[in-house]
Design a protein around this motif. Structure first.
Motif, PDB file in Angstrom:
ATOM      1  N   SER A 100       0.842  -1.186   0.000  1.00  0.00           N
ATOM      2  CA  SER A 100       0.000   0.000   0.000  1.00  0.00           C
ATOM      3  C   SER A 100       0.880   1.239   0.000  1.00  0.00           C
ATOM      4  O   SER A 100       1.994   1.219   0.531  1.00  0.00           O
ATOM      5  CB  SER A 100      -0.901   0.015   1.241  1.00  0.00           C
ATOM      6  OG  SER A 100      -1.680   1.194   1.277  1.00  0.00           O
ATOM      7  N   LYS A 132      -0.062   3.708   1.637  1.00  0.00           N
ATOM      8  CA  LYS A 132      -0.233   4.167   3.010  1.00  0.00           C
ATOM      9  C   LYS A 132       0.933   3.689   3.867  1.00  0.00           C
ATOM     10  O   LYS A 132       1.327   2.534   3.820  1.00  0.00           O
ATOM     11  CB  LYS A 132      -1.553   3.670   3.574  1.00  0.00           C
ATOM     12  CG  LYS A 132      -2.765   4.254   2.884  1.00  0.00           C
ATOM     13  CD  LYS A 132      -4.042   3.639   3.406  1.00  0.00           C
ATOM     14  CE  LYS A 132      -5.241   4.126   2.634  1.00  0.00           C
ATOM     15  NZ  LYS A 132      -5.368   3.490   1.316  1.00  0.00           N
ATOM     16  N   SER A 155      -4.676   0.642   7.963  1.00  0.00           N
ATOM     17  CA  SER A 155      -5.553   0.132   9.017  1.00  0.00           C
ATOM     18  C   SER A 155      -6.785  -0.474   8.361  1.00  0.00           C
ATOM     19  O   SER A 155      -7.022  -0.288   7.162  1.00  0.00           O
ATOM     20  CB  SER A 155      -5.969   1.264   9.965  1.00  0.00           C
ATOM     21  OG  SER A 155      -6.849   2.150   9.299  1.00  0.00           O
ATOM     22  N   GLU A 179      -9.729   0.461   8.658  1.00  0.00           N
ATOM     23  CA  GLU A 179     -10.616   1.538   8.223  1.00  0.00           C
ATOM     24  C   GLU A 179     -10.151   2.205   6.931  1.00  0.00           C
ATOM     25  O   GLU A 179     -10.944   2.858   6.256  1.00  0.00           O
ATOM     26  CB  GLU A 179     -10.738   2.599   9.324  1.00  0.00           C
ATOM     27  CG  GLU A 179     -11.422   2.123  10.596  1.00  0.00           C
ATOM     28  CD  GLU A 179     -10.548   1.238  11.471  1.00  0.00           C
ATOM     29  OE1 GLU A 179      -9.295   1.372  11.413  1.00  0.00           O
ATOM     30  OE2 GLU A 179     -11.104   0.386  12.180  1.00  0.00           O
ATOM     31  N   THR A 180      -8.873   2.088   6.591  1.00  0.00           N
ATOM     32  CA  THR A 180      -8.359   2.819   5.431  1.00  0.00           C
ATOM     33  C   THR A 180      -8.047   1.938   4.222  1.00  0.00           C
ATOM     34  O   THR A 180      -7.751   2.467   3.153  1.00  0.00           O
ATOM     35  CB  THR A 180      -7.077   3.598   5.803  1.00  0.00           C
ATOM     36  OG1 THR A 180      -6.058   2.681   6.231  1.00  0.00           O
ATOM     37  CG2 THR A 180      -7.354   4.608   6.904  1.00  0.00           C
ATOM     38  N   ILE A 181      -8.117   0.618   4.356  1.00  0.00           N
ATOM     39  CA  ILE A 181      -7.814  -0.251   3.207  1.00  0.00           C
ATOM     40  C   ILE A 181      -8.763   0.079   2.056  1.00  0.00           C
ATOM     41  O   ILE A 181      -9.981   0.014   2.197  1.00  0.00           O
ATOM     42  CB  ILE A 181      -7.942  -1.742   3.555  1.00  0.00           C
ATOM     43  CG1 ILE A 181      -6.869  -2.173   4.549  1.00  0.00           C
ATOM     44  CG2 ILE A 181      -7.836  -2.605   2.294  1.00  0.00           C
ATOM     45  CD1 ILE A 181      -6.997  -3.616   4.999  1.00  0.00           C
ATOM     46  N   GLY A 182      -8.196   0.443   0.913  1.00  0.00           N
ATOM     47  CA  GLY A 182      -8.977   0.656  -0.304  1.00  0.00           C
ATOM     48  C   GLY A 182      -9.919   1.839  -0.296  1.00  0.00           C
ATOM     49  O   GLY A 182     -10.812   1.924  -1.141  1.00  0.00           O
ATOM     50  N   LYS A 183      -9.719   2.786   0.599  1.00  0.00           N
ATOM     51  CA  LYS A 183     -10.667   3.901   0.715  1.00  0.00           C
ATOM     52  C   LYS A 183     -10.289   5.133  -0.104  1.00  0.00           C
ATOM     53  O   LYS A 183     -11.142   5.940  -0.421  1.00  0.00           O
ATOM     54  CB  LYS A 183     -10.815   4.325   2.185  1.00  0.00           C
ATOM     55  CG  LYS A 183     -11.334   3.245   3.101  1.00  0.00           C
ATOM     56  CD  LYS A 183     -12.716   2.788   2.717  1.00  0.00           C
ATOM     57  CE  LYS A 183     -13.226   1.761   3.720  1.00  0.00           C
ATOM     58  NZ  LYS A 183     -14.312   0.975   3.228  1.00  0.00           N
ATOM     59  N   ASP A 184      -9.023   5.320  -0.414  1.00  0.00           N
ATOM     60  CA  ASP A 184      -8.597   6.576  -1.031  1.00  0.00           C
ATOM     61  C   ASP A 184      -8.275   6.435  -2.513  1.00  0.00           C
ATOM     62  O   ASP A 184      -7.650   5.465  -2.936  1.00  0.00           O
ATOM     63  CB  ASP A 184      -7.333   7.104  -0.333  1.00  0.00           C
ATOM     64  CG  ASP A 184      -7.570   7.377   1.141  1.00  0.00           C
ATOM     65  OD1 ASP A 184      -8.692   7.759   1.492  1.00  0.00           O
ATOM     66  OD2 ASP A 184      -6.629   7.200   1.926  1.00  0.00           O
ATOM     67  N   ASP A 185      -8.738   7.418  -3.303  1.00  0.00           N
ATOM     68  CA  ASP A 185      -8.288   7.541  -4.689  1.00  0.00           C
ATOM     69  C   ASP A 185      -6.901   8.151  -4.625  1.00  0.00           C
ATOM     70  O   ASP A 185      -6.733   9.273  -4.153  1.00  0.00           O
ATOM     71  CB  ASP A 185      -9.217   8.458  -5.489  1.00  0.00           C
ATOM     72  CG  ASP A 185     -10.620   7.887  -5.619  1.00  0.00           C
ATOM     73  OD1 ASP A 185     -10.748   6.659  -5.692  1.00  0.00           O
ATOM     74  OD2 ASP A 185     -11.578   8.670  -5.644  1.00  0.00           O
ATOM     75  N   ASP A 237      -3.944  -1.935  -2.522  1.00  0.00           N
ATOM     76  CA  ASP A 237      -5.218  -1.238  -2.341  1.00  0.00           C
ATOM     77  C   ASP A 237      -5.278   0.070  -3.130  1.00  0.00           C
ATOM     78  O   ASP A 237      -6.103   0.929  -2.869  1.00  0.00           O
ATOM     79  CB  ASP A 237      -5.513  -1.002  -0.861  1.00  0.00           C
ATOM     80  CG  ASP A 237      -4.602   0.044  -0.214  1.00  0.00           C
ATOM     81  OD1 ASP A 237      -3.472   0.252  -0.717  1.00  0.00           O
ATOM     82  OD2 ASP A 237      -5.004   0.624   0.800  1.00  0.00           O
ATOM     83  N   LYS A 268      -6.275   2.798  -5.593  1.00  0.00           N
ATOM     84  CA  LYS A 268      -7.484   3.147  -6.322  1.00  0.00           C
ATOM     85  C   LYS A 268      -7.124   4.228  -7.324  1.00  0.00           C
ATOM     86  O   LYS A 268      -6.486   5.221  -6.989  1.00  0.00           O
ATOM     87  CB  LYS A 268      -8.549   3.662  -5.365  1.00  0.00           C
ATOM     88  CG  LYS A 268      -9.749   2.759  -5.232  1.00  0.00           C
ATOM     89  CD  LYS A 268     -10.704   3.312  -4.230  1.00  0.00           C
ATOM     90  CE  LYS A 268     -12.100   3.243  -4.792  1.00  0.00           C
ATOM     91  NZ  LYS A 268     -13.072   3.749  -3.829  1.00  0.00           N
TER      92      LYS A 268
END
Length: 198
Positions: A38, A40, A51, A53-59, A136, A138
């Motif tokens: 990642s 991140k 974390s 909560e953040t896996i795969g959440k951000d472009d 992850d 995006k």
């Protein structure tokens, strides 16, 4: 899946990507360890580690389908990729810098990698996963028009050779066994030769 916070372990912090192992149990109760990378938690990203909560959440990146103004040509890049130790034919891609809009990132990456100017955005597609089995990331895809003179990138960390192709050129490249395409680019180029219009 319900995972505990200590199930994600940062194994190595890299310059651009960090490597993680995730211990979890699937719906049948089988224990598994998943390996992934990642942006991140990397040195470049300067963010908190990955974390649940953040896996795969951000472009985090953009990719461009670039056409000339009359749509008779598509831009391709021949780029050396150490991950496969060869040149791969692909599209303009890049990370979105902190504080930058998606559109600003698209124009900047196009200019940096090719010397061309982004003159019109035709479409902007929502974020999709680039390589879901291992990362992850995006990526937002833009279909756009560009013009200007091609200038190869002077970034010493990149080996990028941009060039315009028409549909006849693409048909030859697609079936040339000495050439390797990025999967997404191969699909887009093939559909374009069949007459899919942007």
């Amino acid at each position: 899946l319900k995972l505990k916070a200590d199930d994600i372990k940062l194994i190595h912090q890299g310059e651009y990507l960090s490597y993680y192992e995730i211990d979890y149990s699937d719906e049948s109760g089988h224990h598994k360890t998943y390996e992934m990378v990642s942006k991140k938690g990397s040195k470049f990203n300067n963010s908190d580690a990955l974390s649940l909560e953040t896996i795969g959440k951000d472009d985090i990146a953009i990719v461009l389908i670039v056409l000339n103004p009359d749509h008779s040509k598509m831009l391709l890049l021949k780029e050396f990729r150490m991950g496969v130790n060869q040149y791969v034919y692909g599209q303009v891609t890049g990370f979105i810098d902190e504080g930058e809009t998606d559109e600003q990132a698209a124009a900047r990456e196009l200019k940096e990698e090719t010397g061309l100017d982004l003159v019109r955005i035709i479409d902007k597609l929502p974020g999709t996963f680039t390589c879901a089995p291992v990362a992850d990331d995006k990526t937002i895809m833009f279909v756009c028009e560009a013009e200007g003179n091609i200038i190869e990138s002077d970034n010493v960390n990149e080996e990028i050779h941009p060039f315009w192709v028409d549909k006849a050129d693409v048909k030859k490249l697609l079936f040339d066994e000495k050439i390797t395409f990025a999967a997404r680019t191969q699909a887009i180029a093939y559909m374009w030769t069949l007459g899919v219009n942007f």
